[in-house]
Design a protein around this motif. Structure first.
Motif, PDB file in Angstrom:
ATOM      1  N   MET A   1       0.962  -0.991   0.026  1.00 46.43           N
ATOM      2  CA  MET A   1      -0.003   0.149   0.597  1.00 46.43           C
ATOM      3  C   MET A   1       1.163   1.151  -0.075  1.00 46.43           C
ATOM      4  SD  MET A   1      -3.344   0.833   2.300  1.00 46.43           S
ATOM      5  CE  MET A   1      -2.782   2.871   3.388  1.00 46.43           C
ATOM      6  N   LEU A   2       0.341   2.074  -1.045  1.00 50.12           N
ATOM      7  CA  LEU A   2       1.153   3.498  -0.914  1.00 50.12           C
ATOM      8  C   LEU A   2       0.392   4.666  -0.303  1.00 50.12           C
ATOM      9  CD1 LEU A   2       3.057   3.167  -4.356  1.00 50.12           C
ATOM     10  CD2 LEU A   2       3.550   2.970  -2.227  1.00 50.12           C
ATOM     11  N   ILE A   3       0.879   5.409   0.143  1.00 44.80           N
ATOM     12  CA  ILE A   3       0.378   6.775   0.664  1.00 44.80           C
ATOM     13  C   ILE A   3       0.082   7.878  -0.290  1.00 44.80           C
ATOM     14  CG2 ILE A   3      -0.098   8.281   2.787  1.00 44.80           C
ATOM     15  CD1 ILE A   3      -0.347   5.854   4.607  1.00 44.80           C
ATOM     16  N   HIS A   4       0.043   8.365  -0.645  1.00 40.88           N
ATOM     17  CA  HIS A   4       0.852   9.946  -1.449  1.00 40.88           C
ATOM     18  C   HIS A   4      -0.325  11.062  -0.487  1.00 40.88           C
ATOM     19  CE1 HIS A   4       1.930   7.313  -4.803  1.00 40.88           C
ATOM     20  NE2 HIS A   4       0.841   6.800  -4.403  1.00 40.88           N
ATOM     21  N   ALA A   5       0.970  11.666  -0.116  1.00 35.58           N
ATOM     22  CA  ALA A   5       0.124  12.900   0.292  1.00 35.58           C
ATOM     23  C   ALA A   5       0.270  14.608   0.134  1.00 35.58           C
ATOM     24  CB  ALA A   5       0.617  12.828   2.677  1.00 35.58           C
ATOM     25  N   ARG A   6       0.563  15.393   0.585  1.00 30.63           N
ATOM     26  CA  ARG A   6       0.542  16.816   0.469  1.00 30.63           C
ATOM     27  C   ARG A   6       1.297  17.434   1.103  1.00 30.63           C
ATOM     28  NH1 ARG A   6      -3.175  19.682  -3.538  1.00 30.63           N
ATOM     29  NH2 ARG A   6      -4.773  17.987  -4.202  1.00 30.63           N
ATOM     30  N   ALA A   7       1.411  16.539   1.925  1.00 25.42           N
ATOM     31  CA  ALA A   7       2.483  17.431   3.669  1.00 25.42           C
ATOM     32  C   ALA A   7       3.037  16.306   4.756  1.00 25.42           C
ATOM     33  CB  ALA A   7       1.418  17.470   4.505  1.00 25.42           C
ATOM     34  N   PRO A   8       3.670  16.351   4.663  1.00 26.30           N
ATOM     35  CA  PRO A   8       4.684  14.933   5.761  1.00 26.30           C
ATOM     36  C   PRO A   8       3.531  14.580   6.759  1.00 26.30           C
ATOM     37  CG  PRO A   8       6.157  17.051   5.696  1.00 26.30           C
ATOM     38  CD  PRO A   8       4.731  17.292   4.815  1.00 26.30           C
ATOM     39  N   ILE A   9       4.035  13.379   6.046  1.00 19.57           N
ATOM     40  CA  ILE A   9       2.950  12.276   7.236  1.00 19.57           C
ATOM     41  C   ILE A   9       4.796  11.428   7.980  1.00 19.57           C
ATOM     42  CG2 ILE A   9       2.068   9.516   7.969  1.00 19.57           C
ATOM     43  CD1 ILE A   9       1.068  10.583   5.023  1.00 19.57           C
ATOM     44  N   HIS A  10       4.100  12.076   9.870  1.00 19.85           N
ATOM     45  CA  HIS A  10       5.203  11.408  10.762  1.00 19.85           C
ATOM     46  C   HIS A  10       4.722   9.896  11.469  1.00 19.85           C
ATOM     47  CE1 HIS A  10       7.131  15.340   9.782  1.00 19.85           C
ATOM     48  NE2 HIS A  10       5.613  15.641  10.606  1.00 19.85           N
ATOM     49  N   ALA A  11       5.448   9.050  10.737  1.00 20.83           N
ATOM     50  CA  ALA A  11       5.338   7.540  11.479  1.00 20.83           C
ATOM     51  C   ALA A  11       6.689   7.637  11.719  1.00 20.83           C
ATOM     52  CB  ALA A  11       4.909   7.061  10.137  1.00 20.83           C
ATOM     53  N   SER A  12       5.888   7.184  13.043  1.00 23.97           N
ATOM     54  CA  SER A  12       7.520   6.745  13.915  1.00 23.97           C
ATOM     55  C   SER A  12       7.547   5.025  14.072  1.00 23.97           C
ATOM     56  CB  SER A  12       8.334   7.751  14.841  1.00 23.97           C
ATOM     57  OG  SER A  12       6.683   7.421  15.596  1.00 23.97           O
ATOM     58  N   ALA A  13       7.100   4.308  13.386  1.00 29.76           N
ATOM     59  CA  ALA A  13       6.928   3.188  13.259  1.00 29.76           C
ATOM     60  C   ALA A  13       8.414   2.506  12.141  1.00 29.76           C
ATOM     61  CB  ALA A  13       5.607   2.446  12.705  1.00 29.76           C
ATOM     62  N   PRO A  14       8.819   1.293  13.307  1.00 26.87           N
ATOM     63  CA  PRO A  14       9.091   0.667  12.604  1.00 26.87           C
ATOM     64  C   PRO A  14       8.767   0.029  11.500  1.00 26.87           C
ATOM     65  CG  PRO A  14       9.112  -0.475  14.617  1.00 26.87           C
ATOM     66  CD  PRO A  14       8.802   0.515  14.145  1.00 26.87           C
ATOM     67  N   PHE A  15       9.917  -0.557   9.607  1.00 31.31           N
ATOM     68  CA  PHE A  15       9.255  -0.984   8.769  1.00 31.31           C
ATOM     69  C   PHE A  15       8.040   0.261   7.667  1.00 31.31           C
ATOM     70  CE2 PHE A  15       9.353  -4.027  12.100  1.00 31.31           C
ATOM     71  CZ  PHE A  15      10.734  -4.747  11.463  1.00 31.31           C
ATOM     72  N   VAL A  16       8.328   1.538   8.405  1.00 31.12           N
ATOM     73  CA  VAL A  16       7.670   1.991   7.725  1.00 31.12           C
ATOM     74  C   VAL A  16       8.481   3.147   7.529  1.00 31.12           C
ATOM     75  CG1 VAL A  16       5.870   3.587   7.800  1.00 31.12           C
ATOM     76  CG2 VAL A  16       5.485   1.592   9.269  1.00 31.12           C
ATOM     77  N   ALA A  17       8.576   3.590   5.895  1.00 30.72           N
ATOM     78  CA  ALA A  17       8.942   4.715   5.279  1.00 30.72           C
ATOM     79  C   ALA A  17       7.935   5.786   4.221  1.00 30.72           C
ATOM     80  CB  ALA A  17       9.706   3.587   4.464  1.00 30.72           C
ATOM     81  N   CYS A  18       8.809   6.771   5.205  1.00 28.01           N
ATOM     82  CA  CYS A  18       8.361   7.974   4.443  1.00 28.01           C
ATOM     83  C   CYS A  18       9.500   8.879   3.521  1.00 28.01           C
ATOM     84  CB  CYS A  18       7.321   8.211   5.027  1.00 28.01           C
ATOM     85  SG  CYS A  18       5.947   8.151   6.231  1.00 28.01           S
ATOM     86  N   GLU A  19       8.975   8.805   1.912  1.00 28.47           N
ATOM     87  CA  GLU A  19      10.320  10.224   1.963  1.00 28.47           C
ATOM     88  C   GLU A  19       9.172  11.094   1.279  1.00 28.47           C
ATOM     89  OE1 GLU A  19      11.858   7.939  -1.374  1.00 28.47           O
ATOM     90  OE2 GLU A  19       9.971   7.162  -2.506  1.00 28.47           O
ATOM     91  N   ASP A  20      10.609  12.271   0.703  1.00 31.07           N
ATOM     92  CA  ASP A  20      10.140  13.379   0.179  1.00 31.07           C
ATOM     93  C   ASP A  20      10.912  13.616  -1.672  1.00 31.07           C
ATOM     94  OD1 ASP A  20       9.597  16.351  -0.573  1.00 31.07           O
ATOM     95  OD2 ASP A  20      10.338  17.233   0.949  1.00 31.07           O
ATOM     96  N   ARG A  21       9.209  13.214  -2.778  1.00 35.46           N
ATOM     97  CA  ARG A  21       9.586  13.432  -3.304  1.00 35.46           C
ATOM     98  C   ARG A  21       9.902  14.367  -4.231  1.00 35.46           C
ATOM     99  NH1 ARG A  21       5.553   8.877  -5.903  1.00 35.46           N
ATOM    100  NH2 ARG A  21       5.686  10.336  -6.974  1.00 35.46           N
ATOM    101  N   GLY A  22      10.359  15.557  -3.653  1.00 34.10           N
ATOM    102  CA  GLY A  22      11.006  16.476  -4.441  1.00 34.10           C
ATOM    103  C   GLY A  22       9.609  17.438  -4.937  1.00 34.10           C
ATOM    104  N   ARG A  23       9.948  18.375  -5.130  1.00 31.67           N
ATOM    105  CA  ARG A  23       9.131  19.722  -5.899  1.00 31.67           C
ATOM    106  C   ARG A  23       8.478  19.340  -7.200  1.00 31.67           C
ATOM    107  NH1 ARG A  23       9.759  25.873  -4.005  1.00 31.67           N
ATOM    108  NH2 ARG A  23      10.116  25.378  -2.100  1.00 31.67           N
ATOM    109  N   ALA A  24       9.067  18.380  -8.029  1.00 29.72           N
ATOM    110  CA  ALA A  24       8.575  18.185  -8.940  1.00 29.72           C
ATOM    111  C   ALA A  24       7.310  16.568  -9.452  1.00 29.72           C
ATOM    112  CB  ALA A  24       9.835  17.082  -9.139  1.00 29.72           C
ATOM    113  N   GLN A  25       7.495  16.153  -7.503  1.00 32.67           N
ATOM    114  CA  GLN A  25       6.066  15.307  -7.627  1.00 32.67           C
ATOM    115  C   GLN A  25       4.824  15.933  -7.937  1.00 32.67           C
ATOM    116  OE1 GLN A  25       6.253  11.889  -8.755  1.00 32.67           O
ATOM    117  NE2 GLN A  25       7.618  13.165  -9.382  1.00 32.67           N
ATOM    118  N   THR A  26       4.847  17.338  -7.257  1.00 33.63           N
ATOM    119  CA  THR A  26       3.170  17.697  -6.718  1.00 33.63           C
ATOM    120  C   THR A  26       2.669  17.621  -7.771  1.00 33.63           C
ATOM    121  OG1 THR A  26       4.520  19.970  -7.269  1.00 33.63           O
ATOM    122  CG2 THR A  26       4.389  19.855  -5.584  1.00 33.63           C
ATOM    123  N   PRO A  27       1.410  17.697  -6.693  1.00 36.29           N
ATOM    124  CA  PRO A  27       0.724  18.139  -5.531  1.00 36.29           C
ATOM    125  C   PRO A  27       1.212  16.623  -4.483  1.00 36.29           C
ATOM    126  CG  PRO A  27      -1.036  17.778  -6.434  1.00 36.29           C
ATOM    127  CD  PRO A  27      -0.036  17.179  -7.637  1.00 36.29           C
TER     128      PRO A  27
END
Length: 78
Positions: A1-27
């Motif tokens: 499952m992928l979550i795409h978001a406009r704002a950062p998601i702060h998920a402090s859990a092991p095995f969960v990875a969140c990344e900022d893909r940069g302005r080119a991937q807006t919104p």
């Protein structure tokens, strides 16, 4: 499952990875992997890490609005 978001998601859990893909991937420039859906209401997603940590339960609740897109991935069977 992928979550795409406009704002950062702060998920402090092991095995969960969140990344900022940069302005080119807006919104929806922020992407998180490692969750699975437990429940869905008309206005919210209830998610848990795909691999549960041993030190307790973690549930992420996201509003189902224009700020997130949830992409459910799976394997076709049958």
């Amino acid at each position: 499952m992928l979550i795409h978001a406009r704002a950062p998601i702060h998920a402090s859990a092991p095995f969960v990875a969140c990344e900022d893909r940069g302005r080119a991937q807006t919104p929806y420039r922020f992407r998180c992997v490692g969750f699975q859906i437990v429940a869905k209401s008309s206005t919210r997603y209830f998610l848990v890490p795909h691999k549960r940590p041993g030190d307790g339960d973690i549930t992420l609740v996201l509003r189902d609005d224009d700020n997130v897109r949830v992409e459910v991935l799976g394997v076709a069977r049958g």
